[in-house]
Design a protein around this motif. Sequence first.
Motif, PDB file in Angstrom:
ATOM      1  N   ASN A 181       3.506  -4.831   3.031  1.00  0.00           N
ATOM      2  CA  ASN A 181       4.182  -3.639   3.529  1.00  0.00           C
ATOM      3  C   ASN A 181       3.388  -2.388   3.165  1.00  0.00           C
ATOM      4  OD1 ASN A 181       5.067  -3.788   0.740  1.00  0.00           O
ATOM      5  ND2 ASN A 181       6.570  -2.242   1.264  1.00  0.00           N
ATOM      6  N   VAL A 182       3.707  -1.313   3.886  1.00  0.00           N
ATOM      7  CA  VAL A 182       3.020  -0.034   3.710  1.00  0.00           C
ATOM      8  C   VAL A 182       4.073   1.047   3.539  1.00  0.00           C
ATOM      9  CG1 VAL A 182       1.532   1.668   4.825  1.00  0.00           C
ATOM     10  CG2 VAL A 182       1.042  -0.778   5.104  1.00  0.00           C
ATOM     11  N   VAL A 183       3.875   1.900   2.552  1.00  0.00           N
ATOM     12  CA  VAL A 183       4.737   3.051   2.316  1.00  0.00           C
ATOM     13  C   VAL A 183       3.903   4.298   2.591  1.00  0.00           C
ATOM     14  CG1 VAL A 183       6.099   4.287   0.594  1.00  0.00           C
ATOM     15  CG2 VAL A 183       6.015   1.777   0.551  1.00  0.00           C
ATOM     16  N   HIS A 184       4.422   5.182   3.441  1.00  0.00           N
ATOM     17  CA  HIS A 184       3.698   6.409   3.780  1.00  0.00           C
ATOM     18  C   HIS A 184       4.164   7.577   2.911  1.00  0.00           C
ATOM     19  CE1 HIS A 184       2.630   4.635   7.882  1.00  0.00           C
ATOM     20  NE2 HIS A 184       1.512   4.794   7.210  1.00  0.00           N
ATOM     21  N   ALA A 185       3.211   8.380   2.485  1.00  0.00           N
ATOM     22  CA  ALA A 185       3.497   9.577   1.691  1.00  0.00           C
ATOM     23  C   ALA A 185       3.795  10.759   2.612  1.00  0.00           C
ATOM     24  CB  ALA A 185       2.298   9.908   0.805  1.00  0.00           C
ATOM     25  N   VAL A 186       4.517  11.703   2.102  1.00  0.00           N
ATOM     26  CA  VAL A 186       4.791  12.942   2.827  1.00  0.00           C
ATOM     27  C   VAL A 186       3.488  13.725   2.946  1.00  0.00           C
ATOM     28  CG1 VAL A 186       6.071  15.133   2.729  1.00  0.00           C
ATOM     29  CG2 VAL A 186       7.158  12.984   2.004  1.00  0.00           C
ATOM     30  N   ASP A 187       3.191  14.231   4.138  1.00  0.00           N
ATOM     31  CA  ASP A 187       1.965  15.000   4.362  1.00  0.00           C
ATOM     32  C   ASP A 187       1.899  16.175   3.395  1.00  0.00           C
ATOM     33  OD1 ASP A 187      -0.427  15.854   5.469  1.00  0.00           O
ATOM     34  OD2 ASP A 187       0.546  16.932   7.107  1.00  0.00           O
ATOM     35  N   GLY A 188       0.768  16.322   2.744  1.00  0.00           N
ATOM     36  CA  GLY A 188       0.553  17.411   1.794  1.00  0.00           C
ATOM     37  C   GLY A 188       0.830  17.026   0.356  1.00  0.00           C
ATOM     38  N   TRP A 209       0.843  -1.189   0.000  1.00  0.00           N
ATOM     39  CA  TRP A 209       0.000   0.000   0.000  1.00  0.00           C
ATOM     40  C   TRP A 209       0.877   1.237   0.000  1.00  0.00           C
ATOM     41  CZ3 TRP A 209      -5.128   0.303  -0.564  1.00  0.00           C
ATOM     42  CH2 TRP A 209      -5.896  -0.831  -0.304  1.00  0.00           C
ATOM     43  N   LYS A 210       0.447   2.247  -0.712  1.00  0.00           N
ATOM     44  CA  LYS A 210       1.006   3.590  -0.602  1.00  0.00           C
ATOM     45  C   LYS A 210      -0.128   4.454  -0.068  1.00  0.00           C
ATOM     46  CE  LYS A 210       4.408   2.986  -4.208  1.00  0.00           C
ATOM     47  NZ  LYS A 210       4.040   1.749  -4.869  1.00  0.00           N
ATOM     48  N   VAL A 211       0.067   5.014   1.134  1.00  0.00           N
ATOM     49  CA  VAL A 211      -1.021   5.679   1.845  1.00  0.00           C
ATOM     50  C   VAL A 211      -0.525   6.937   2.549  1.00  0.00           C
ATOM     51  CG1 VAL A 211      -2.310   3.523   2.226  1.00  0.00           C
ATOM     52  CG2 VAL A 211      -0.637   4.268   3.916  1.00  0.00           C
ATOM     53  N   PRO A 212      -1.460   7.809   2.943  1.00  0.00           N
ATOM     54  CA  PRO A 212      -1.084   8.946   3.790  1.00  0.00           C
ATOM     55  C   PRO A 212      -0.520   8.426   5.115  1.00  0.00           C
ATOM     56  CG  PRO A 212      -3.278   9.260   2.887  1.00  0.00           C
ATOM     57  CD  PRO A 212      -2.876   7.851   2.578  1.00  0.00           C
ATOM     58  N   SER A 213       0.254   9.259   5.778  1.00  0.00           N
ATOM     59  CA  SER A 213       0.983   8.814   6.964  1.00  0.00           C
ATOM     60  C   SER A 213       0.112   8.466   8.164  1.00  0.00           C
ATOM     61  CB  SER A 213       2.020   9.865   7.368  1.00  0.00           C
ATOM     62  OG  SER A 213       1.398  11.100   7.630  1.00  0.00           O
ATOM     63  N   PHE A 214      -1.179   8.773   8.128  1.00  0.00           N
ATOM     64  CA  PHE A 214      -2.043   8.405   9.251  1.00  0.00           C
ATOM     65  C   PHE A 214      -2.624   7.002   9.114  1.00  0.00           C
ATOM     66  CE2 PHE A 214      -4.746  10.758   6.262  1.00  0.00           C
ATOM     67  CZ  PHE A 214      -5.771   9.846   6.038  1.00  0.00           C
ATOM     68  N   ALA A 215      -2.478   6.387   7.956  1.00  0.00           N
ATOM     69  CA  ALA A 215      -3.041   5.048   7.738  1.00  0.00           C
ATOM     70  C   ALA A 215      -2.094   3.973   8.264  1.00  0.00           C
ATOM     71  CB  ALA A 215      -3.315   4.839   6.255  1.00  0.00           C
ATOM     72  N   PHE A 216      -2.660   2.892   8.731  1.00  0.00           N
ATOM     73  CA  PHE A 216      -1.906   1.726   9.212  1.00  0.00           C
ATOM     74  C   PHE A 216      -0.962   2.054  10.365  1.00  0.00           C
ATOM     75  CE2 PHE A 216      -3.003   0.361   4.869  1.00  0.00           C
ATOM     76  CZ  PHE A 216      -3.519  -0.912   5.124  1.00  0.00           C
ATOM     77  N   ASN A 246      -8.727  12.768  -4.796  1.00  0.00           N
ATOM     78  CA  ASN A 246      -9.776  13.375  -5.615  1.00  0.00           C
ATOM     79  C   ASN A 246      -9.223  14.428  -6.570  1.00  0.00           C
ATOM     80  OD1 ASN A 246     -11.919  11.824  -4.629  1.00  0.00           O
ATOM     81  ND2 ASN A 246     -12.233  13.204  -2.910  1.00  0.00           N
ATOM     82  N   GLY A 247      -7.992  14.222  -7.037  1.00  0.00           N
ATOM     83  CA  GLY A 247      -7.405  15.119  -8.017  1.00  0.00           C
ATOM     84  C   GLY A 247      -6.789  16.376  -7.452  1.00  0.00           C
ATOM     85  N   ILE A 248      -6.678  16.469  -6.120  1.00  0.00           N
ATOM     86  CA  ILE A 248      -6.129  17.672  -5.486  1.00  0.00           C
ATOM     87  C   ILE A 248      -5.076  17.248  -4.468  1.00  0.00           C
ATOM     88  CG2 ILE A 248      -6.702  19.667  -4.033  1.00  0.00           C
ATOM     89  CD1 ILE A 248      -9.623  19.301  -5.052  1.00  0.00           C
ATOM     90  N   ALA A 249      -3.935  17.933  -4.440  1.00  0.00           N
ATOM     91  CA  ALA A 249      -2.925  17.666  -3.412  1.00  0.00           C
ATOM     92  C   ALA A 249      -3.495  18.098  -2.072  1.00  0.00           C
ATOM     93  CB  ALA A 249      -1.638  18.417  -3.716  1.00  0.00           C
ATOM     94  N   MET A 250      -3.587  17.147  -1.144  1.00  0.00           N
ATOM     95  CA  MET A 250      -4.217  17.419   0.146  1.00  0.00           C
ATOM     96  C   MET A 250      -3.311  17.023   1.304  1.00  0.00           C
ATOM     97  SD  MET A 250      -8.055  15.982  -0.551  1.00  0.00           S
ATOM     98  CE  MET A 250      -9.220  17.209  -0.044  1.00  0.00           C
ATOM     99  N   THR A 251      -3.491  17.718   2.417  1.00  0.00           N
ATOM    100  CA  THR A 251      -2.808  17.353   3.649  1.00  0.00           C
ATOM    101  C   THR A 251      -3.585  16.216   4.319  1.00  0.00           C
ATOM    102  OG1 THR A 251      -4.082  18.873   5.011  1.00  0.00           O
ATOM    103  CG2 THR A 251      -2.050  19.747   3.990  1.00  0.00           C
ATOM    104  N   ASN A 252      -2.976  15.612   5.328  1.00  0.00           N
ATOM    105  CA  ASN A 252      -3.674  14.572   6.086  1.00  0.00           C
ATOM    106  C   ASN A 252      -4.979  15.106   6.668  1.00  0.00           C
ATOM    107  OD1 ASN A 252      -1.638  12.750   5.572  1.00  0.00           O
ATOM    108  ND2 ASN A 252      -0.659  12.996   7.557  1.00  0.00           N
ATOM    109  N   GLU A 253      -4.934  16.322   7.188  1.00  0.00           N
ATOM    110  CA  GLU A 253      -6.132  16.920   7.775  1.00  0.00           C
ATOM    111  C   GLU A 253      -7.233  17.086   6.726  1.00  0.00           C
ATOM    112  OE1 GLU A 253      -7.581  20.995  10.037  1.00  0.00           O
ATOM    113  OE2 GLU A 253      -5.448  20.511  10.007  1.00  0.00           O
ATOM    114  N   GLN A 254      -6.878  17.545   5.545  1.00  0.00           N
ATOM    115  CA  GLN A 254      -7.869  17.715   4.481  1.00  0.00           C
ATOM    116  C   GLN A 254      -8.466  16.363   4.060  1.00  0.00           C
ATOM    117  OE1 GLN A 254      -5.101  19.872   1.968  1.00  0.00           O
ATOM    118  NE2 GLN A 254      -6.497  21.659   1.965  1.00  0.00           N
ATOM    119  N   ILE A 255      -7.617  15.342   4.004  1.00  0.00           N
ATOM    120  CA  ILE A 255      -8.114  14.006   3.630  1.00  0.00           C
ATOM    121  C   ILE A 255      -9.075  13.486   4.683  1.00  0.00           C
ATOM    122  CG2 ILE A 255      -7.453  11.600   3.255  1.00  0.00           C
ATOM    123  CD1 ILE A 255      -4.813  12.691   2.061  1.00  0.00           C
ATOM    124  N   THR A 256      -8.708  13.601   5.951  1.00  0.00           N
ATOM    125  CA  THR A 256      -9.605  13.095   7.005  1.00  0.00           C
ATOM    126  C   THR A 256     -10.913  13.871   7.019  1.00  0.00           C
ATOM    127  OG1 THR A 256      -8.455  14.423   8.674  1.00  0.00           O
ATOM    128  CG2 THR A 256      -7.773  12.153   8.452  1.00  0.00           C
TER     129      THR A 256
END
Length: 138
Positions: free
Chosen positions: A110-117, A70-77, A122-132
């Motif tokens: 395994n899980v790879v975390h993306a840099v926040d932001g 998985w490639k996910v935001p840093s709050f996942a897993f 949905n086609g827009i660069a988002m922060t973890n807060e915006q995604i949640t």
Amino acid sequence: MPLTLTLTEGVLPQGTENLAIAKITDAMLKWHNLTGNETMKSNITAMIQVLPKSATYAGGKEFSGVWVEWKVPSFAFTDRDVQIGFGQDVTNIIYELSERTQPRENIYINVVHAVDGSWNFNGIAMTNEQITQAIAAN
């Protein structure tokens, strides 16, 4: 959230790879308490790579393996119970779909975390807060 399922040819009966993706996606949603969340589900993408046995190795020798990444935001897993439960579920999914022939010890997750932001949601660069916030709005 891209899911990559890589496996050695013959590990799963031909045609069951799509079922594996669906079940792994459902397990991820379940363990993050997001079952039924269409915003989250619509942002899970997947890719399947089936490789010949001559292209998969362990310890420098050919073998049959399965890799779930998985490639996910840093709050996942991040929760240990989620990591353990998801790992058990996915191992069981692959084991059962392989008609109980794929050794559990040769199923890797395994899980790879993306840099926040930097996450494109949905086609827009988002922060973890915006995604949640987007997930919670569903």
